[in-house]
Design a protein around this motif. Structure first.
Motif, PDB file in Angstrom:
ATOM      1  N   THR A  15     -19.987  38.982 -31.359  1.00  0.00           N
ATOM      2  CA  THR A  15     -20.026  37.753 -30.454  1.00  0.00           C
ATOM      3  C   THR A  15     -20.035  36.458 -31.613  1.00  0.00           C
ATOM      4  O   THR A  15     -20.532  35.183 -31.094  1.00  0.00           O
ATOM      5  CB  THR A  15     -21.180  37.674 -29.314  1.00  0.00           C
ATOM      6  N   GLY A  16     -19.753  36.483 -32.667  1.00  0.00           N
ATOM      7  CA  GLY A  16     -19.587  35.511 -33.641  1.00  0.00           C
ATOM      8  C   GLY A  16     -21.061  35.164 -34.215  1.00  0.00           C
ATOM      9  O   GLY A  16     -21.294  34.032 -34.777  1.00  0.00           O
ATOM     10  N   SER A  17     -21.859  36.151 -34.266  1.00  0.00           N
ATOM     11  CA  SER A  17     -23.324  36.129 -34.971  1.00  0.00           C
ATOM     12  C   SER A  17     -23.260  35.639 -36.517  1.00  0.00           C
ATOM     13  O   SER A  17     -23.929  34.740 -36.738  1.00  0.00           O
ATOM     14  CB  SER A  17     -23.914  37.338 -34.941  1.00  0.00           C
ATOM     15  N   THR A  18     -22.395  36.294 -37.131  1.00  0.00           N
ATOM     16  CA  THR A  18     -22.236  35.754 -38.609  1.00  0.00           C
ATOM     17  C   THR A  18     -21.887  34.714 -38.939  1.00  0.00           C
ATOM     18  O   THR A  18     -22.315  33.729 -39.725  1.00  0.00           O
ATOM     19  CB  THR A  18     -21.282  36.864 -39.167  1.00  0.00           C
ATOM     20  N   TYR A 111     -22.530  35.719 -24.586  1.00  0.00           N
ATOM     21  CA  TYR A 111     -21.895  36.545 -23.397  1.00  0.00           C
ATOM     22  C   TYR A 111     -20.440  36.776 -24.045  1.00  0.00           C
ATOM     23  O   TYR A 111     -19.678  35.944 -24.188  1.00  0.00           O
ATOM     24  CB  TYR A 111     -22.016  36.173 -22.052  1.00  0.00           C
ATOM     25  N   ARG A 112     -20.074  38.072 -23.969  1.00  0.00           N
ATOM     26  CA  ARG A 112     -18.488  38.385 -24.164  1.00  0.00           C
ATOM     27  C   ARG A 112     -18.137  39.496 -23.337  1.00  0.00           C
ATOM     28  O   ARG A 112     -18.802  40.509 -23.018  1.00  0.00           O
ATOM     29  CB  ARG A 112     -18.259  38.803 -25.700  1.00  0.00           C
ATOM     30  N   SER A 113     -16.935  39.409 -22.827  1.00  0.00           N
ATOM     31  CA  SER A 113     -16.534  40.455 -22.009  1.00  0.00           C
ATOM     32  C   SER A 113     -16.550  41.963 -22.597  1.00  0.00           C
ATOM     33  O   SER A 113     -16.297  42.006 -23.819  1.00  0.00           O
ATOM     34  CB  SER A 113     -15.097  40.295 -21.401  1.00  0.00           C
ATOM     35  N   PRO A 114     -17.243  42.819 -21.755  1.00  0.00           N
ATOM     36  CA  PRO A 114     -17.520  44.265 -22.570  1.00  0.00           C
ATOM     37  C   PRO A 114     -16.346  44.947 -23.111  1.00  0.00           C
ATOM     38  O   PRO A 114     -16.407  45.275 -24.375  1.00  0.00           O
ATOM     39  CB  PRO A 114     -18.216  44.936 -21.166  1.00  0.00           C
ATOM     40  N   SER A 115     -15.258  45.106 -22.540  1.00  0.00           N
ATOM     41  CA  SER A 115     -13.989  45.719 -23.201  1.00  0.00           C
ATOM     42  C   SER A 115     -13.522  44.825 -24.282  1.00  0.00           C
ATOM     43  O   SER A 115     -13.080  45.547 -25.324  1.00  0.00           O
ATOM     44  CB  SER A 115     -12.742  46.088 -22.110  1.00  0.00           C
ATOM     45  N   ASP A 116     -13.500  43.576 -24.373  1.00  0.00           N
ATOM     46  CA  ASP A 116     -13.066  42.851 -25.261  1.00  0.00           C
ATOM     47  C   ASP A 116     -13.827  42.822 -26.557  1.00  0.00           C
ATOM     48  O   ASP A 116     -13.292  43.080 -27.662  1.00  0.00           O
ATOM     49  CB  ASP A 116     -13.111  41.163 -24.809  1.00  0.00           C
ATOM     50  N   SER A 120     -13.477  45.214 -31.021  1.00  0.00           N
ATOM     51  CA  SER A 120     -14.024  44.817 -32.198  1.00  0.00           C
ATOM     52  C   SER A 120     -15.166  45.597 -32.658  1.00  0.00           C
ATOM     53  O   SER A 120     -15.269  45.728 -34.038  1.00  0.00           O
ATOM     54  CB  SER A 120     -14.469  43.223 -32.116  1.00  0.00           C
ATOM     55  N   GLN A 121     -15.975  45.941 -31.870  1.00  0.00           N
ATOM     56  CA  GLN A 121     -17.235  46.876 -32.140  1.00  0.00           C
ATOM     57  C   GLN A 121     -16.673  48.112 -32.947  1.00  0.00           C
ATOM     58  O   GLN A 121     -17.181  48.732 -33.773  1.00  0.00           O
ATOM     59  CB  GLN A 121     -17.941  46.990 -30.808  1.00  0.00           C
ATOM     60  N   TRP A 122     -15.602  48.723 -32.123  1.00  0.00           N
ATOM     61  CA  TRP A 122     -15.118  50.123 -32.932  1.00  0.00           C
ATOM     62  C   TRP A 122     -14.589  49.747 -34.332  1.00  0.00           C
ATOM     63  O   TRP A 122     -14.935  50.527 -35.331  1.00  0.00           O
ATOM     64  CB  TRP A 122     -13.933  50.665 -32.168  1.00  0.00           C
TER      65      TRP A 122
END
Length: 332
Positions: A15-18, A111-116, A120-122
């Motif tokens: 979610t843009g943390s970095t 907050y970010r939409s789960p599937s979106d 990126s998480q994969w």
């Protein structure tokens, strides 16, 4: 020491943390002069990721108590940031809060939409040795949608609310920040330092191109099944040896690219349910009104290319070179 606040930016991942962590790191002295401490302790890769280990043992807790006393002596608000905090339990936050009785305790959640976020998480997991195909990861994630730490964070947020209170939770819509270029502005506004650190909108921690992520996933599988030393990440070895221009790699990338399919993310049933939950429960806790979910098409790998005998031959060759060997033995 009344009136001070401990802010916890808890991510979550992708979610843009970095991005905000690197900007905070670069401007930590400016922030400290304005009354906000971005500590150097428990710090790794721009964020306070090691803060999650402070209650692992009695010795860890003793050290942490001394660090907390050091922070308090500076008489500043404190900002701790780590997306790993989104994986912690309510008990962790309860213990942490107990060490700061004189501080207000505020949670910041992008907050970010789960599937979106899942695509990126994969890609991010593959960087670090993940071996599940995207369809497998996608299916398992949706079946575990209600579990804490996965694509749905309702349990995590409920745990947080029980510890800090709903009034001490602030939500920032990732999609809106990306579209408006104001992720850092949002954070600075929430901590009461509006405009102190400006956005530069330079992307950090970029996701791998989807075809390259799939290649690395296959190489991760090869490493798991080989007799090679796994001390070096496959991706790092690949980049160190500059294998991207190797003919075998280019041929593999062509095969993977031909195996990609489109899926629509951002407005699935899970996304809409997640959005409805967030708006119904926390609408007044958002920094700005969250954007309504809108779908977008992204390419993801099917994984069928790995059934091509030629692909397996090339993969074997690329992996052997990445390990500095002419031949690698694989376990049955």
């Amino acid at each position: 020491m009344g009136g001070l606040t401990l802010y916890l930016h808890v991510g979550p991942h992708k979610t843009g943390s970095t991005y905000v962590q690197e900007l905070c790191t670069g401007k930590s002295e400016v922030m400290a002069a304005a009354g906000l401490l971005y500590p150097k302790e428990y710090f790794r890769l721009y964020g306070h990721h090691d803060i999650c280990k402070v209650f692992n043992s009695h010795d860890d807790e003793v050290v942490f108590h001394s660090v907390v006393d050091k922070w308090k002596k500076q008489g500043c608000d404190i900002l701790l940031s780590s997306e790993k905090l989104s994986l912690m339990s309510g008990d962790f936050f309860r213990k942490l809060k107990g060490l700061f009785p004189e501080y207000a305790f505020k949670i910041i959640y992008y907050y970010r939409s789960p599937s979106d976020r899942m695509v990126s998480q994969w890609q991010e997991l593959v960087k670090h040795g993940f071996t599940s195909s995207f369809p497998e990861f996608f299916a398992k994630s949706f079946f575990r949608v209600s579990q804490k730490g996965d694509i749905g964070h309702e349990r995590f947020l409920t745990d947080l609310e029980s510890v800090v209170g709903r009034e001490n939770m602030v939500f920032i819509d990732h999609k809106r920040c990306v579209s408006e270029g104001n992720s850092m502005q949002a954070l600075m506004s929430v901590v009461g330092l509006n405009g102190l650190v400006e956005d530069d909108n330079v992307r950090r921690n970029l996701s791998l191109p989807i075809a390259k992520a799939e290649l690395f996933r296959a190489l991760n599988i090869a490493q798991q099944r080989s007799d090679c030393d796994a001390s070096e990440n496959v991706r790092l070895a690949f980049n160190r040896l500059r294998l991207a221009k190797e003919p075998a790699v280019r041929e593999l990338m062509d095969m993977i690219s031909a195996d990609l399919m489109y899926i629509e993310v951002g407005n699935s049933a899970v996304d809409l349910a997640s959005y409805d939950y967030m708006v119904s429960r926390y609408s007044d806790r958002f920094w700005l009104e969250p954007l309504v979910p809108v779908g977008r098409k992204v390419k993801v790998p099917r994984g069928e290319w790995m059934f091509n005998p030629r692909a397996l031959q090339l993969l074997y060759k690329v992996f052997s070179v990445s390990q500095g060997q002419s031949e690698v033995v694989f376990q049955d």
